[in-house]
Motif scaffolding. Structure first.
Motif, PDB file in Angstrom:
ATOM      1  N   VAL A 391       0.839  -1.197   0.000  1.00 27.31           N
ATOM      2  CA  VAL A 391       0.000   0.000   0.000  1.00 27.31           C
ATOM      3  C   VAL A 391       0.875   1.248   0.000  1.00 27.31           C
ATOM      4  O   VAL A 391       0.601   2.222  -0.719  1.00 27.31           O
ATOM      5  N   PHE A 392       1.939   1.207   0.776  1.00 30.75           N
ATOM      6  CA  PHE A 392       2.815   2.372   0.907  1.00 30.75           C
ATOM      7  C   PHE A 392       3.516   2.695  -0.414  1.00 30.75           C
ATOM      8  O   PHE A 392       3.619   3.867  -0.806  1.00 30.75           O
ATOM      9  N   ASP A 393       4.009   1.668  -1.094  1.00 31.83           N
ATOM     10  CA  ASP A 393       4.817   1.869  -2.297  1.00 31.83           C
ATOM     11  C   ASP A 393       3.930   1.748  -3.533  1.00 31.83           C
ATOM     12  O   ASP A 393       3.523   0.654  -3.918  1.00 31.83           O
ATOM     13  N   THR A 394       3.659   2.862  -4.159  1.00 35.44           N
ATOM     14  CA  THR A 394       2.838   2.867  -5.377  1.00 35.44           C
ATOM     15  C   THR A 394       3.675   2.727  -6.637  1.00 35.44           C
ATOM     16  O   THR A 394       3.135   2.724  -7.745  1.00 35.44           O
ATOM     17  N   ASN A 395       4.977   2.624  -6.475  1.00 35.26           N
ATOM     18  CA  ASN A 395       5.874   2.506  -7.627  1.00 35.26           C
ATOM     19  C   ASN A 395       6.799   1.303  -7.434  1.00 35.26           C
ATOM     20  O   ASN A 395       8.026   1.415  -7.435  1.00 35.26           O
ATOM     21  N   ALA A 396       6.177   0.129  -7.237  1.00 32.94           N
ATOM     22  CA  ALA A 396       6.935  -1.090  -6.961  1.00 32.94           C
ATOM     23  C   ALA A 396       7.830  -1.455  -8.141  1.00 32.94           C
ATOM     24  O   ALA A 396       7.505  -1.200  -9.306  1.00 32.94           O
ATOM     25  N   GLN A 397       8.960  -2.090  -7.810  1.00 31.10           N
ATOM     26  CA  GLN A 397       9.916  -2.502  -8.833  1.00 31.10           C
ATOM     27  C   GLN A 397       9.697  -3.964  -9.196  1.00 31.10           C
ATOM     28  O   GLN A 397       9.507  -4.814  -8.322  1.00 31.10           O
ATOM     29  N   THR A 398       9.727  -4.267 -10.498  1.00 30.31           N
ATOM     30  CA  THR A 398       9.556  -5.634 -10.984  1.00 30.31           C
ATOM     31  C   THR A 398      10.719  -6.011 -11.890  1.00 30.31           C
ATOM     32  O   THR A 398      11.093  -5.248 -12.780  1.00 30.31           O
ATOM     33  N   VAL A 399      11.272  -7.185 -11.642  1.00 32.36           N
ATOM     34  CA  VAL A 399      12.344  -7.738 -12.465  1.00 32.36           C
ATOM     35  C   VAL A 399      11.859  -9.064 -13.039  1.00 32.36           C
ATOM     36  O   VAL A 399      11.343  -9.912 -12.300  1.00 32.36           O
ATOM     37  N   ARG A 400      12.014  -9.225 -14.349  1.00 29.40           N
ATOM     38  CA  ARG A 400      11.646 -10.476 -15.010  1.00 29.40           C
ATOM     39  C   ARG A 400      12.840 -10.968 -15.818  1.00 29.40           C
ATOM     40  O   ARG A 400      13.526 -10.173 -16.467  1.00 29.40           O
ATOM     41  N   GLY A 401      13.074 -12.260 -15.778  1.00 34.01           N
ATOM     42  CA  GLY A 401      14.227 -12.795 -16.474  1.00 34.01           C
ATOM     43  C   GLY A 401      13.995 -14.168 -17.047  1.00 34.01           C
ATOM     44  O   GLY A 401      13.062 -14.885 -16.667  1.00 34.01           O
ATOM     45  N   ASN A 402      14.853 -14.533 -17.976  1.00 32.49           N
ATOM     46  CA  ASN A 402      14.799 -15.841 -18.621  1.00 32.49           C
ATOM     47  C   ASN A 402      16.222 -16.285 -18.931  1.00 32.49           C
ATOM     48  O   ASN A 402      17.056 -15.476 -19.372  1.00 32.49           O
ATOM     49  N   VAL A 403      16.520 -17.552 -18.669  1.00 29.53           N
ATOM     50  CA  VAL A 403      17.812 -18.147 -18.999  1.00 29.53           C
ATOM     51  C   VAL A 403      17.556 -19.384 -19.843  1.00 29.53           C
ATOM     52  O   VAL A 403      16.736 -20.238 -19.493  1.00 29.53           O
ATOM     53  N   GLU A 404      18.259 -19.489 -20.956  1.00 28.77           N
ATOM     54  CA  GLU A 404      18.224 -20.690 -21.786  1.00 28.77           C
ATOM     55  C   GLU A 404      19.655 -21.108 -22.060  1.00 28.77           C
ATOM     56  O   GLU A 404      20.468 -20.306 -22.534  1.00 28.77           O
ATOM     57  N   SER A 405      19.965 -22.359 -21.745  1.00 33.24           N
ATOM     58  CA  SER A 405      21.342 -22.825 -21.855  1.00 33.24           C
ATOM     59  C   SER A 405      21.360 -24.226 -22.444  1.00 33.24           C
ATOM     60  O   SER A 405      20.498 -25.053 -22.137  1.00 33.24           O
ATOM     61  N   TYR A 406      22.328 -24.463 -23.315  1.00 30.83           N
ATOM     62  CA  TYR A 406      22.538 -25.818 -23.801  1.00 30.83           C
ATOM     63  C   TYR A 406      24.026 -26.096 -23.893  1.00 30.83           C
ATOM     64  O   TYR A 406      24.848 -25.178 -24.013  1.00 30.83           O
ATOM     65  N   ALA A 407      24.370 -27.375 -23.808  1.00 37.34           N
ATOM     66  CA  ALA A 407      25.781 -27.748 -23.750  1.00 37.34           C
ATOM     67  C   ALA A 407      25.980 -29.142 -24.319  1.00 37.34           C
ATOM     68  O   ALA A 407      25.069 -29.978 -24.307  1.00 37.34           O
ATOM     69  N   ALA A 408      27.187 -29.387 -24.803  1.00 41.25           N
ATOM     70  CA  ALA A 408      27.637 -30.716 -25.195  1.00 41.25           C
ATOM     71  C   ALA A 408      28.939 -30.994 -24.470  1.00 41.25           C
ATOM     72  O   ALA A 408      29.786 -30.101 -24.330  1.00 41.25           O
ATOM     73  N   PHE A 409      29.121 -32.216 -23.980  1.00 40.16           N
ATOM     74  CA  PHE A 409      30.286 -32.510 -23.154  1.00 40.16           C
ATOM     75  C   PHE A 409      30.809 -33.912 -23.410  1.00 40.16           C
ATOM     76  O   PHE A 409      30.098 -34.797 -23.917  1.00 40.16           O
TER      77      PHE A 409
END
Length: 739
Positions: A391-409
């Motif tokens: 209620v106090f903070d009318t300007n909330a901060q939002t972080v959104r992220g995505n990670v995509e990883s592939y590998a051969a070993f």
């Protein structure tokens, strides 16, 4: 509590990659899967400690946090800014941040599934088959973000027969737990295992105003595993579905001092408190964390004779809602509400086998995808704790992220000469990351999207002059992916990526079985070259005037020695010891920061100590098992000693040019340094038969010397400081049955 190295005289069979128990040369061998193949501990040319989880159960441990100090150069401390979150350090390599976009430097792998965040890593011990602590970069077989090492955890598999175990414990601070595992099946082709763990506590803090206990926790973990092995088939499938739920009181100990802004607004008795006994009295407003995390793991194995195929699919999801009074005082100055969602999905496919008598291999591919979101509402100088931050903070901060990883070993062993073996391999990893940062009313701050890739090779050679001695040397490279700053507050900083960091590790060691295997002695010496360190720094910008960004700041060199030892001088007596020595130093560490004159200039942190790098750590333990008329009695004790180490890079003792730089930082803030820790644990267990059922009764004590101090401590840009306290002396009793 006995030493935590797996005794050399007890056979422990970890599940092989193709769901078969590897054959041992005799009953004294310890089977490990550190290199994704089953081999004996003493034949594995890797610095590894195999840990018997039953030893930790003897002292009523509930999470992997009690491994701290038990394996050489290993630290595990709890981070109360996230649910089931851990700060992990191996050989001085760590990254203490619970944001989902900030990935760990030590990998935690549970039943073959890599955990992609610091939250959810403090696993319960009750249903563990074996724990392997792999020290040094493990990028070839375990992937990116394992530059410090890996904690490889294997849980028990369904036995396919009726049986189980259950126990109840009670201890100081009204701490109690109930745990149960039940197996059933037809003995050959089908098995099912159900498990349920519950623990709760009133907490070991005391609120300085209300006088009530604070820091309580209530945790549940439950699930079921199903194992299928069709008759006359070389195929098996293991499915585990589980859920973890946690609720805990979030407490911060106030260590703000005169000269920091918040101290001028807090009652005098709440400022300038010490980082020992004062930590256990808190003053902040009530705060709570709620965590819910379902997960599923599917392991498929198919033995084709010449080739063994293993597929491991992992899915995890979590939801968190946490409030926290960061200033830790009775004055309402900085209070937040953090709501988070996270989901990860991974798939690994491995092929292993032998080519002739002298060559074996493990090759495969890996895919990982995660998505997360965080919304934070902040109440700054609200001076009214009854107002919800949302209620106090009318300007909330939002972080959104995505990670995509592939590998051969690929990882290969070639016995190129009698008693000589060459080990070599590598992994190619490609990561793609996205991150956006926005505020509710002012809109998008900025976003970033970028790719990072790296080939991480490894090569080593080992020599066995006789059956009881192995000498080895290796070089490996570890890689931790780059990314974007989750706390960036301007378009420029939000879209600017930080680059990957790498470690080149050189290691020599020996593994010895001496005096007809009465003594097992393992030694390793290493040199790590750490490049392009990722570090959070504070610079001007954003709605509040300051912002925290992640950047690559410099280089470090870490040298060390490690010893594991087990001695069994007489029947029933086992003595254990570990030793870790570290010499960690920054070579360069330059970062932009705000000078005392209020301008952004280069700061030189090269004189600071790297964090979570104690110069000495070690343990001594003894366990004695004595037969009795009713069964047996086991007495054990363990002392862990950890020298002081810093927990945050901070700026104290500034000199130089405050207007143009560089500003020279002489050391870290002394409040973020732990004191010397001497942690003494002991237990006494009576094993007996009760109505044709095996039973045991244990009395235990942890931290019997009541060694008090911090597990985490932070200073915040001249504004305020806070810390978390380690568990004080505690004791209790456990009653359990096996059937």
């Amino acid at each position: 509590m006995s030493g935590l190295i797996m005794p050399a005289f007890a056979q422990v069979t970890a599940p092989a990659a193709a769901d078969e128990a590897a054959a041992t040369t005799d009953g004294n061998d310890i089977i490990v899967s550190a290199r994704r193949r089953s081999e004996t501990l003493q034949e594995t040319p890797v610095a590894i400690t195999a840990i018997n989880a039953a030893m930790l159960e003897n002292k009523a441990s509930t999470t992997i946090g009690d491994l701290q100090g038990a394996a050489p150069n290993l630290l595990i401390t709890q981070q109360n800014s996230g649910a089931q979150a851990a700060n992990l350090s191996i050989r001085g390599l760590t990254y203490a941040d619970i944001e989902k976009s900030q990935e760990p430097t030590v990998g935690v792998v549970i039943d073959g599934v890599f955990i992609g965040t610091n939250t959810g890593q403090l696993l319960d011990f009750f249903d563990i088959e074996q724990i392997e602590v792999l020290r040094g970069p493990q990028g070839t077989l375990f992937g990116r973000n394992t530059i410090g090492g890996v904690i490889n955890i294997t849980r028990t598999r369904p036995t396919m027969e009726f049986g189980g175990k259950a126990e109840i414990s009670y201890g100081k601070y009204n701490t109690w737990s109930t745990r149960a595992v039940v197996n059933a099946g037809n003995g050959e082709t089908f098995g099912v295992k159900g498990f349920f763990f519950h623990n709760e506590s009133d907490g070991f803090h005391r609120h300085g105003i209300t006088g009530k206990r604070a820091g309580g926790v209530n945790n549940d973990n439950f699930g079921v595993s199903v194992l299928l092995k069709p008759a006359e088939s070389d195929f098996s499938a293991l499915l585990t579905v589980e859920k973890q739920k946690q609720k805990f009181d979030v407490v911060n100990s106030n260590i703000t001092q005169t000269g920091e802004l918040f101290c001028g607004f807090e009652p005098a008795n709440e400022c300038n408190r010490n980082t020992r006994g004062d930590l256990y009295t808190v003053f902040g407003s009530p705060a709570t964390s709620r965590y819910s995390a379902p997960a599923a793991t599917l392991e498929l194995n198919y033995d084709l004779g010449a080739v063994k195929v293993t597929s491991i699919t992992g899915w995890r999801k979590s939801r968190e809602a946490q409030t926290q009074d960061f200033d830790g005082s009775s004055t309402d100055l900085y209070y937040v509400y953090r709501g988070q969602r996270y989901r990860q999905w991974s798939q690994e496919l491995r092929f292993s086998g032998d080519i002739g008598d002298r060559f074996d291999y493990v090759v495969g591919g890996f895919y990982f995808n995660s998505r997360y979101s965080l919304t934070q509402w902040t109440r700054v100088f609200g001076l009214n704790p009854t107002i919800d931050p949302r209620v106090f903070d009318t300007n909330a901060q939002t972080v959104r992220g995505n990670v995509e990883s592939y590998a051969a070993f690929g990882d290969f062993n070639w016995a190129f000469a009698d008693r000589w073996r060459l080990s070599f391999g590598g992994r190619f990893t490609h990561d793609h990351k996205k991150l956006s940062n926005s505020f509710a009313t002012t809109g998008l701050v900025g976003s970033g999207s970028g790719s990072f890739k790296k080939f991480t090779p490894k090569i080593g050679v080992d020599f066995r002059p006789n059956d009881d001695t192995m000498l080895y040397a290796s070089w490996s490279r570890g890689y931790r992916s780059g990314g974007f700053s989750p706390r960036a507050a301007t378009a420029a900083t939000a879209s600017t990526p930080f680059g990957p960091e790498t470690v080149d590790s050189y290691e020599v060691g020996t593994k010895l079985d001496l005096f007809d295997r009465v003594v097992q002695f393992n030694f390793a010496a290493f040199l790590s070259k750490y490049k392009d360190l990722q570090q959070n720094t504070t610079i001007p910008g954003g709605p509040t005037g300051n912002q925290t960004i992640t950047s690559n700041v410099g280089r470090a060199t870490i040298k060390g020695i490690e010893v594991d030892m087990t001695v069994r001088p007489t029947e029933g007596l086992r003595l254990t010891g570990t030793l870790g020595l570290l010499d960690a130093n920054f070579k360069t560490f330059l970062a932009g920061n705000i000078s005392p004159t209020g301008v952004l200039v280069p700061f030189d942190y090269s004189r600071n100590r790297p964090i979570y790098s104690p110069k000495f750590s070690g343990s001594l333990g003894a366990e004695y098992k004595m037969p009795t008329g009713f069964g047996s009695v086991v007495a054990s004790t363990n002392l862990r000693h950890i020298s002081p180490y810093d927990q945050q890079i901070s700026a104290v003792g500034l000199t130089g040019n405050f207007n143009t730089g560089p500003v020279i930082v002489s050391r870290n803030d002394p409040r973020v340094r732990t004191d010397t820790q001497n942690l003494l644990d002991a237990s006494l267990t009576a094993n007996f038969t009760l109505a044709n059922t095996e039973a045991y009764f244990t009395v235990f004590g942890r931290n019997l010397l009541d060694d008090r101090g911090t597990t985490a401590a932070f200073t915040v840009a001249g504004l305020f400081s806070f810390a978390s306290a380690r568990e004080p002396r505690t004791y209790g009793a456990t009653l359990g049955v096996r059937f």
